[in-house]
Design a protein around this motif. Structure first.
Motif, PDB file in Angstrom:
ATOM      1  N   LEU A  14      62.843  22.125  26.968  1.00 41.88           N
ATOM      2  CA  LEU A  14      63.530  22.134  28.264  1.00 41.88           C
ATOM      3  C   LEU A  14      62.521  22.145  29.416  1.00 41.88           C
ATOM      4  O   LEU A  14      62.720  21.484  30.430  1.00 41.88           O
ATOM      5  N   LEU A  17      61.238  18.831  30.152  1.00 42.37           N
ATOM      6  CA  LEU A  17      62.224  18.013  30.869  1.00 42.37           C
ATOM      7  C   LEU A  17      62.436  18.480  32.303  1.00 42.37           C
ATOM      8  O   LEU A  17      63.273  17.930  33.016  1.00 42.37           O
ATOM      9  N   TYR A  19      63.146  21.822  33.289  1.00 35.98           N
ATOM     10  CA  TYR A  19      63.973  23.018  33.439  1.00 35.98           C
ATOM     11  C   TYR A  19      63.106  24.270  33.392  1.00 35.98           C
ATOM     12  O   TYR A  19      62.061  24.290  32.742  1.00 35.98           O
ATOM     13  N   THR A 101      69.089  19.938  23.942  1.00 31.31           N
ATOM     14  CA  THR A 101      68.555  19.450  25.214  1.00 31.31           C
ATOM     15  C   THR A 101      69.470  18.388  25.818  1.00 31.31           C
ATOM     16  O   THR A 101      69.652  18.366  27.037  1.00 31.31           O
ATOM     17  N   ARG A 102      70.067  17.540  24.987  1.00 32.29           N
ATOM     18  CA  ARG A 102      71.017  16.544  25.509  1.00 32.29           C
ATOM     19  C   ARG A 102      72.217  17.236  26.143  1.00 32.29           C
ATOM     20  O   ARG A 102      72.715  16.812  27.189  1.00 32.29           O
ATOM     21  N   GLN A 105      71.127  18.654  29.503  1.00 32.27           N
ATOM     22  CA  GLN A 105      70.981  17.580  30.477  1.00 32.27           C
ATOM     23  C   GLN A 105      72.341  17.057  30.951  1.00 32.27           C
ATOM     24  O   GLN A 105      72.496  16.724  32.120  1.00 32.27           O
ATOM     25  N   PRO A 109      72.288  18.487  35.063  1.00 22.88           N
ATOM     26  CA  PRO A 109      71.247  17.490  35.331  1.00 22.88           C
ATOM     27  C   PRO A 109      70.176  18.070  36.257  1.00 22.88           C
ATOM     28  O   PRO A 109      70.497  18.793  37.203  1.00 22.88           O
ATOM     29  N   PRO A 110      68.912  17.800  35.964  1.00 28.31           N
ATOM     30  CA  PRO A 110      67.855  18.312  36.841  1.00 28.31           C
ATOM     31  C   PRO A 110      68.003  17.710  38.234  1.00 28.31           C
ATOM     32  O   PRO A 110      68.318  16.547  38.389  1.00 28.31           O
ATOM     33  N   SER A 115      63.534  22.955  39.587  1.00 30.73           N
ATOM     34  CA  SER A 115      64.002  23.379  38.280  1.00 30.73           C
ATOM     35  C   SER A 115      64.983  24.520  38.451  1.00 30.73           C
ATOM     36  O   SER A 115      64.929  25.272  39.402  1.00 30.73           O
TER      37      SER A 115
END
Length: 119
Positions: A14, A17, A19, A101-102, A105, A109-110, A115
């Motif tokens: 995460l 990505l 987060y 993680t999907r 997301q 969403p970021p 973050s």
């Protein structure tokens, strides 16, 4: 593999990505995190492993959710019924880190470079 390694791998993925992922082995430990901390935003999503919902964990869950005012996703065991709760999504095992993680997301969403903590 011990649960702490699963949590560490998920947090690492995460963070890759974008987060700001936090972790705790139980609900009582998650309550140690403040609702807001300087330099961090509010918690945007809470992932709860059903195994953490012991009698004590289940009793503390409303306090955790009220403190962070964030939606919760339940990680349920495969083959059994999920625990009742205010879950916005229930994911049944077996699960991969990529599955988790999907889900994060899709639900959180970021936002640009900012973050948001995920507990």
């Amino acid at each position: 593999m011990p649960d702490q390694w699963h949590r560490a791998l998920l947090r690492a993925e995460l963070r890759e990505l974008g987060y700001d992922a936090l972790g705790a082995p139980e609900v009582a430990g998650a309550l140690l995190y403040p609702a807001e901390e300087p330099g961090r935003g509010a918690v945007g999503l809470i992932l709860i492993d059903q195994r953490a919902l012991t009698t004590t964990g289940h009793a503390l869950l409303p306090e955790l959710l009220a403190r962070h005012q964030a939606p919760a996703v339940l990680l349920a065991p495969g083959g059994g019924p999920p625990a009742a709760g205010p879950w916005i999504r229930v994911l049944s095992r077996p699960l991969s880190i990529a599955d988790l993680t999907r889900t994060v997301q899709a639900l959180l969403p970021p936002a640009g470079n900012a973050s948001r903590p995920t507990l």
